[in-house]
Design a protein around this motif. Structure first.
Motif, PDB file in Angstrom:
ATOM      1  N   SER A 345      13.152 -24.051  -1.436  1.00  0.00           N
ATOM      2  CA  SER A 345      12.064 -23.729  -0.625  1.00  0.00           C
ATOM      3  C   SER A 345      12.270 -22.236  -0.299  1.00  0.00           C
ATOM      4  O   SER A 345      11.429 -21.132  -0.525  1.00  0.00           O
ATOM      5  CB  SER A 345      11.876 -24.289   0.653  1.00  0.00           C
ATOM      6  OG  SER A 345      10.713 -24.007   1.390  1.00  0.00           O
ATOM      7  N   PRO A 477       9.437 -28.203  -0.874  1.00  0.00           N
ATOM      8  CA  PRO A 477       9.929 -27.119  -1.308  1.00  0.00           C
ATOM      9  C   PRO A 477       9.014 -26.216  -1.801  1.00  0.00           C
ATOM     10  O   PRO A 477       9.111 -24.793  -1.566  1.00  0.00           O
ATOM     11  CB  PRO A 477      11.051 -27.698  -2.121  1.00  0.00           C
ATOM     12  CG  PRO A 477      10.492 -28.809  -2.721  1.00  0.00           C
ATOM     13  CD  PRO A 477       9.989 -29.431  -1.909  1.00  0.00           C
ATOM     14  N   ASP A 479       6.248 -25.195  -0.669  1.00  0.00           N
ATOM     15  CA  ASP A 479       5.784 -24.627   0.173  1.00  0.00           C
ATOM     16  C   ASP A 479       6.306 -22.888   0.383  1.00  0.00           C
ATOM     17  O   ASP A 479       5.431 -21.997   1.002  1.00  0.00           O
ATOM     18  CB  ASP A 479       5.653 -25.071   1.769  1.00  0.00           C
ATOM     19  CG  ASP A 479       4.934 -26.279   1.956  1.00  0.00           C
ATOM     20  OD1 ASP A 479       4.076 -26.565   1.038  1.00  0.00           O
ATOM     21  OD2 ASP A 479       5.264 -27.055   2.966  1.00  0.00           O
ATOM     22  N   GLY A 480       7.538 -22.889  -0.108  1.00  0.00           N
ATOM     23  CA  GLY A 480       8.213 -21.408  -0.153  1.00  0.00           C
ATOM     24  C   GLY A 480       7.139 -20.391  -1.017  1.00  0.00           C
ATOM     25  O   GLY A 480       7.356 -19.169  -1.013  1.00  0.00           O
TER      26      GLY A 480
END
Length: 554
Positions: A345, A477, A479-480
């Motif tokens: 992420s 992850p 969302d990064g």
């Protein structure tokens, strides 16, 4: 291995970034020198035709073997691994003679005044690649046992030798620049091999002395700490069939994994170097136009080469050690899974932010960069500026694709890799077809647009894989990939301000135009740092902790 995998990956990324900056700065200056003093045709022959031969040989003989042998290196039977990695030597020699014949007798020729040098260059590339393959057993051991600084030092020596040899010979006889390039390639490969083998000869001899004396490892040089499991007792054991081995000469699982990576590497090579293959095989562009595209491509890829590639290489090594390919995530060590998801992420957040900055500022400073680099040679025509602006969008896609795809390749099992190879074939065929069609319609810009289309498709697949893999867990992850709000707002404001500066200020003051862009960039970076305080504080804490441990050991 006793050494910390995450720490080693971070160290590797840090040193690799420093090395890439040094290497690319040298290349950057060399290309400017060549285009101003030697000629665009020479640059096209060296940077497109000859380096494409080298790239093709490396992916055919090295990439699949290295990737497979790095997987879960903690449980290696080194005798089997070294036997397998040495297969790259006969493979590179076989493919080398075939491809050299094609490069010399099938592909379109060069001008008569460059023909003899071009022939010499093709054979020089073949010899240098074979020498490199004879060093891969030592390189693999160095990487598996986390000799991070060794790789950086040796690679730096390699670049310095190659650059110094090339520059000295070109200054002596500029009309033989291609010969200078060839001699530099072979000499630097010999030096690289000598450095690696020389270091491990010294290291093993000293390690054996320490073991015989029964010395306390804690009081020895840091270079010898945490090396209780170093299995090599002589430099001869780096050779094939030299270590004691009660099992079969080759590991069946590693062979199967290598075949999977070979299929994957073949397709990925086409996607990575597809435009160069199109330029080489079909008379779409002249050598002069090829060199122009190569210059713009290198300028547009500075961020990718300086930052993204070292991050991807270190991330691939990290994920291969933390996540097991054949076991579902829920059945693995959950501490390792949590750490891996967090790292993925944060990596996505960093590379996406860098890519967005390149898009925003690169669009309005493309002409400025080209003027500072090549003068009127690169700015008298609108084409280089258009190419660089388009390439800025490709950098963003390259950043995201690099991290997501390295995670996918590091965690897929054999069945998934084989399935993905068929999909990559579709990507490759589509890429070549789209490149040819768009290039004939739009010129060199078509190469960049074709790259963008294919990278978008590969990103979509990687996101689908990662989302499915973590679907049954609470980790997200991906969302990064979402940029922070304040950072996004300042990016939009910076685009407007720098666009106005490009239209009205740049015409009468290039210095003020650059100052405005620098101020906007610093403001945007401050916004990113403010919204990611926790990530920065974590990095600072890790650095302080590491520094305190080093001081304590000293």
């Amino acid at each position: 291995m006793a050494r910390n995998i995450l720490k080693t990956s971070l160290d590797s990324a840090k040193f690799s970034i420093i090395f890439q900056i040094l290497f690319r700065c040298i290349t950057f200056v060399l290309n400017a020198f060549i285009i101003r003093h030697v000629g665009q045709d020479v640059l096209g022959i060296m940077n497109v035709r000859l380096l494409l031969l080298e790239s093709t040989l490396i992916f055919l003989s090295r990439e699949p073997l290295i990737k497979a042998c790095l997987s879960d290196s903690k449980s290696h039977n080194w005798a089997q691994v070294l036997n397998q990695i040495w297969l790259s030597v006969p493979i590179s020699a076989t493919f080398g003679f075939i491809l050299t014949y094609i490069w010399l007798h099938v592909l379109s020729g060069t001008e008569d005044k460059y023909l003899a040098q071009y022939h010499y260059g093709c054979f020089a590339i073949l010899v240098s690649v074979i020498i490199d393959q004879m060093t891969q057993s030592v390189v693999l051991v160095a990487q598996s046992y986390c000799f991070v600084k060794l790789k950086v030092i040796v690679d730096t020596i390699y670049v310095i030798v190659r650059t110094a040899t090339f520059v000295i010979l070109v200054l002596w006889q500029p009309e033989y620049a291609i010969n200078a390039f060839s001699i530099a390639q072979v000499l630097s490969s010999i030096v690289l091999s000598a450095c690696y083998y020389g270091f491990f000869y010294w290291y093993i001899e000293n390690l054996n002395v320490i073991k015989k004396k029964g010395a306390d490892y804690k009081h020895q040089s840091k270079m010898f700490q945490d090396m209780h499991d170093f299995e090599f007792k002589s430099i001869r054991e780096f050779m094939p069939y030299s270590m004691e081995n009660s099992e079969s000469p080759l590991n069946k699982d590693l062979v199967i994994l290598t075949v999977s990576f070979a299929k994957q590497s073949f397709v990925k090579q086409i996607l990575t170097e597809g435009e160069r293959y199109v330029m080489t095989i079909s008379p779409v562009l002249t050598f002069s136009e090829q060199s122009m595209y190569d210059i713009v491509n290198n300028l547009g890829s500075l961020a990718a080469r300086f930052v993204f590639r070292p991050i991807e290489e270190s991330a691939y090594f990290y994920f291969t050690q933390m996540i097991r390919r054949e076991v579902p995530l829920l059945q693995q060590d959950q501490k390792a899974i949590v750490e891996s998801a967090t790292v993925l992420s944060q990596l996505l957040k960093v590379v996406t932010s860098i890519g967005l900055i390149v898009v925003i500022f690169g669009h309005n400073y493309s002409h400025t960069l080209l003027y500072l680099y090549g003068g009127h040679v690169l700015t008298d025509s609108y084409l280089p500026t258009t190419l660089l602006k388009c390439h800025c969008f490709a950098v963003l896609l390259l950043a995201v694709n690099g991290v997501t795809e390295c995670y996918v390749f590091a965690t897929m099992d054999n069945r998934q890799l084989d399935k993905y190879n068929y999909l990559m074939v579709i990507f490759s065929v589509s890429f070549l077809a789209i490149s040819y069609l768009l290039t004939n319609t739009l010129g060199p810009v078509g190469f960049i647009l074709a790259n963008c289309i294919n990278m978008s498709a590969r990103i979509a697949h990687s996101i689908h894989f990662i989302r499915n893999q973590y679907g049954s867990s609470s980790h997200r992850p991906l969302d990064g990939l979402k940029p922070d709000k304040f950072f996004s707002i300042l990016l939009a404001v910076s685009f407007v301000v720098t666009k106005l500066s490009d239209m009205y200020v740049y015409q009468w003051s290039i210095v003020l135009h650059i100052f405005i862009g620098g101020l906007c960039c610093l403001t945007t970076l401050f916004a990113w740092a403010w919204e990611n305080k926790s990530l920065l504080m974590l990095g600072v804490e890790r650095y302080k902790r590491r520094t305190s441990l080093i001081n304590k050991d000293d």
